[in-house]
Scaffold this motif. Structure first.
Motif, short mmCIF file in Angstrom:
data_model
loop_
_atom_site.label_atom_id
_atom_site.label_comp_id
_atom_site.label_asym_id
_atom_site.label_seq_id
_atom_site.Cartn_x
_atom_site.Cartn_y
_atom_site.Cartn_z
N GLN A 324 1.07 -1.30 -0.41
CA GLN A 324 0.03 -0.05 0.09
C GLN A 324 0.99 0.89 -0.03
O GLN A 324 0.70 2.30 -0.40
N ALA A 325 2.15 1.35 0.59
CA ALA A 325 3.03 2.61 0.34
C ALA A 325 3.50 2.55 -0.42
O ALA A 325 3.61 3.77 -1.19
N LEU A 326 4.13 1.75 -1.38
CA LEU A 326 4.27 2.12 -2.38
C LEU A 326 3.35 2.43 -3.75
O LEU A 326 3.33 3.30 -4.16
N LEU A 327 1.90 1.79 -4.15
CA LEU A 327 1.20 2.26 -4.21
C LEU A 327 0.87 3.40 -3.97
O LEU A 327 0.86 4.73 -5.38
N THR A 328 0.51 4.21 -2.87
CA THR A 328 0.75 5.83 -2.94
C THR A 328 1.52 6.36 -2.98
O THR A 328 1.59 7.35 -3.83
N ALA A 329 2.91 6.20 -2.63
CA ALA A 329 4.19 6.75 -3.48
C ALA A 329 4.25 6.32 -4.73
O ALA A 329 4.74 8.36 -5.61
N VAL A 330 3.59 6.04 -5.75
CA VAL A 330 3.52 6.08 -6.75
C VAL A 330 2.67 7.39 -7.71
O VAL A 330 2.82 8.09 -8.30
N TYR A 331 1.08 7.05 -6.72
CA TYR A 331 0.18 7.59 -6.83
C TYR A 331 0.46 9.15 -6.91
O TYR A 331 0.05 10.31 -7.59
N SER A 332 1.07 9.07 -5.38
CA SER A 332 1.85 10.76 -5.30
C SER A 332 2.54 11.42 -6.27
O SER A 332 2.74 12.35 -6.32
N ALA A 333 3.88 10.73 -7.16
CA ALA A 333 4.07 11.21 -8.47
C ALA A 333 4.01 12.30 -8.47
O ALA A 333 2.61 11.90 -9.63
N ARG A 334 4.44 13.70 -9.39
CA ARG A 334 3.56 14.47 -9.93
C ARG A 334 4.45 14.62 -10.54
O ARG A 334 4.53 15.67 -12.23
N GLN A 335 5.31 14.70 -10.74
CA GLN A 335 6.97 15.33 -11.97
C GLN A 335 8.27 14.27 -12.13
O GLN A 335 7.93 14.19 -13.30
N GLN A 336 8.43 13.20 -11.20
CA GLN A 336 9.53 12.25 -11.16
C GLN A 336 9.21 11.47 -10.53
O GLN A 336 9.19 11.53 -9.50
N LEU A 337 9.63 10.32 -10.73
CA LEU A 337 9.89 8.80 -10.23
C LEU A 337 10.84 7.80 -10.59
O LEU A 337 10.74 7.66 -11.80
N THR A 338 11.75 7.80 -9.40
CA THR A 338 13.02 6.41 -10.06
C THR A 338 12.72 5.73 -8.89
O THR A 338 12.80 5.73 -8.00
N MET A 339 12.53 4.29 -9.50
CA MET A 339 12.60 3.33 -8.73
C MET A 339 14.13 2.42 -9.67
O MET A 339 14.80 2.37 -10.75
N THR A 340 15.04 1.67 -8.50
CA THR A 340 16.34 0.42 -8.35
C THR A 340 15.47 -0.69 -7.72
O THR A 340 14.86 -0.73 -6.30
#
Length: 486
Positions: A324-340
């Motif tokens: 749920q935390a990951l989903l919330t973080a991804v949906y909060s992105a407005r400009q940039q999202l980087t994942m490793t």
């Protein structure tokens, strides 16, 4: 006699189909994701006996009766301790950035405490420097050293740390060590358990692999956390196991593992201590809570330092919170999202969230190792590439070794680092821990590290990907079929 055999064979046939029906009903009654349920049903109906044994062994989250009872019994005392902790209002944050607020609100409602402020964080990107820094902290420890790791492999610089750890125990520091049985099998086959115990370290083999208990506890449920707690004030966590990368898995053909660890000072050490105390009690039955709250919490100015929320998962912890935390973080992105991540086998929900972010204009980048030590995960992850590329997600393949760092950066402000891979095992099964950090300066530091990874990576072009051999596509789809089970 023929009548007898007919009755016996009829009885076995009836029992056989009754067992299949019972397992089918159990799968349907469990509220699991449809792809996962369909995968299990197909396996059971194509290979009934194999499928039933596999499902009873791996299909449900069995912690084991004794551990489950301990997990249930520990919460009243833990809840009382958390109530006392919440009275220390000065350590808790009340204001969050716009991008981080939804995630921190989620964690507050699920875990009952807010993020803690006044922490000092240092990111460590070189394994040798991490081990050297940790050895220095161990040598200065005065009261306690608590560790938990998935893998501890003797050899190289790790042996120097082990010597410092044992020296600390012999001078009176209380030392505890939790190690996963499967991940640390080389350690438990070595002489180190005996000499550490002789030195005074409490060494506990976590979730022992025992085929006799196959149907009573999931043998693939693993303790995947990596944490060190020193004097209830200094803490480490991140992606690095207790290994010397110059010696670890050199025959795998993937190069040295590249990790990221965080060294922390401040109240976050206490919240991580709660997680360790729960793990210790679940495994040993012994109660171990951090010292009384509000003691020596603020080594830094109250209004400064990083704001951190500790998110823990595993049996006994809030269900699906990290997912749920990951989903919330991804949906909060407005400009940039980087994942490793080294292992990328996302849930349908997470895949949809990532693609949606790219389609609404967010610059989405995923950095994965080009070579992977898991053949199944390597092929399964590639089954998601086409959908990601078509949505506009940039996929980078890291060529400087096995990129083992688990990190997410949202709009340069919200960071997630820890032990969580973007795969089903981390999201739904294992004992994991991740840190959510709401801080622009820390985000800038993490961004520099991720950009360094990008300089050692190759961008995967959608046209190039479309030209891959047809047999690759077949293998990808075969392993994609098993992705809900990985």
């Amino acid at each position: 006699m023929s009548l007898f055999y007919s009755v016996v064979s009829g009885f076995f046939v009836f029992g056989y189909w009754l067992l299949i029906a019972a397992v089918t009903l159990r799968i349907l009654m469990k509220r699991r994701a449809v792809p996962s349920a369909m995968a299990w049903l197909l396996v059971i109906y194509i290979l009934p006996l194999v499928g039933i044994i596999a499902y009873l062994s791996f299909g449900e989250l069995h912690l084991g009766k004794k551990r489950a009872e301990r997990a249930k019994a520990m919460w009243p005392s833990t809840a009382r301790w958390l109530t006392e902790l919440k009275e220390c209002r000065r350590i808790f944050a009340s204001d969050y950035s716009e991008v981080a607020r939804p995630l921190f609100q989620l964690c507050y409602h699920r875990q009952g405490i807010e993020g803690v402020k006044g922490n000092h964080l240092q990111l460590l990107t070189a394994s040798n420097a991490t081990l050297e820094t940790l050895i220095l902290d161990i040598e200065q420890a005065q009261h306690n050293i608590d560790m938990v790791f998935y893998i501890w492999q003797p050899g190289g610089q790790v042996d120097l740390l082990a010597q410092a750890f044992m020296a600390a125990a012999m001078r009176g520091v209380k030392c505890r060590l939790l190690l996963d049985s499967a991940g640390s099998r080389q350690f438990f086959r070595s002489h180190y358990p005996n000499i550490m115990r002789t030195a005074g370290i409490e060494v506990v083999e976590v979730l022992k692999v025992n085929l006799l208990r196959l149907f009573f506890r999931r043998i693939d449920l693993r303790q995947h956390r990596k944490m060190v707690l020193i004097d209830n004030h200094i803490a480490y966590t991140g992606s690095m196991n207790m290994v010397d990368p110059r010696l670890f898995k050199q025959d795998a053909g993937v190069g040295q593992w590249v990790d990221l660890m965080a060294r922390m000072e401040g109240p976050v050490a206490t919240t991580l201590g709660i997680v360790y105390a729960c793990d210790w009690e679940i495994e040993t039955g012994k109660r171990l809570l951090p010292p009384s709250p509000c003691v020596n919490f603020m080594p830094f100015e109250q209004e400064h330092g990083h704001t951190i929320q500790v998110i823990a998962s595993g049996p006994g912890f809030p269900d699906e919170l990290i997912h749920q935390a990951l989903l919330t973080a991804v949906y909060s992105a407005r400009q940039q999202l980087t994942m490793t991540t080294p292992y990328f086998v996302p849930s349908d929900d997470l895949l949809h969230a990532i693609c949606t972010a790219a389609l609404r204009g967010v610059e989405v980048s995923i950095i994965l190792p080009r070579d992977n030590d898991s053949m199944m995960v390597r092929w399964a992850s590639r089954a998601f590439f086409s959908e990601l590329l078509e949505a506009g997600v940039k996929i980078y393949q890291f060529e400087g070794g096995l990129l083992h760092t688990k990190s997410v950066l949202v709009d340069g402000q919200l960071s997630l680092i820890g032990t969580v891979n973007l795969d089903m095992r981390s999201l739904w099964l294992n004992f994991e821990v991740t840190l959510a950090i709401d801080d622009n300066d820390f985000g800038h530091d993490l961004d520099k590290i991720q950009r360094d990874y990008l300089t050692r990576s190759k961008l995967l072009a959608i046209k190039q990907w479309a030209k891959r051999p047809f047999w690759h596509r077949i293998v990808e789809r075969i392993f994609y079929f098993f992705s809900p089970l990985l």
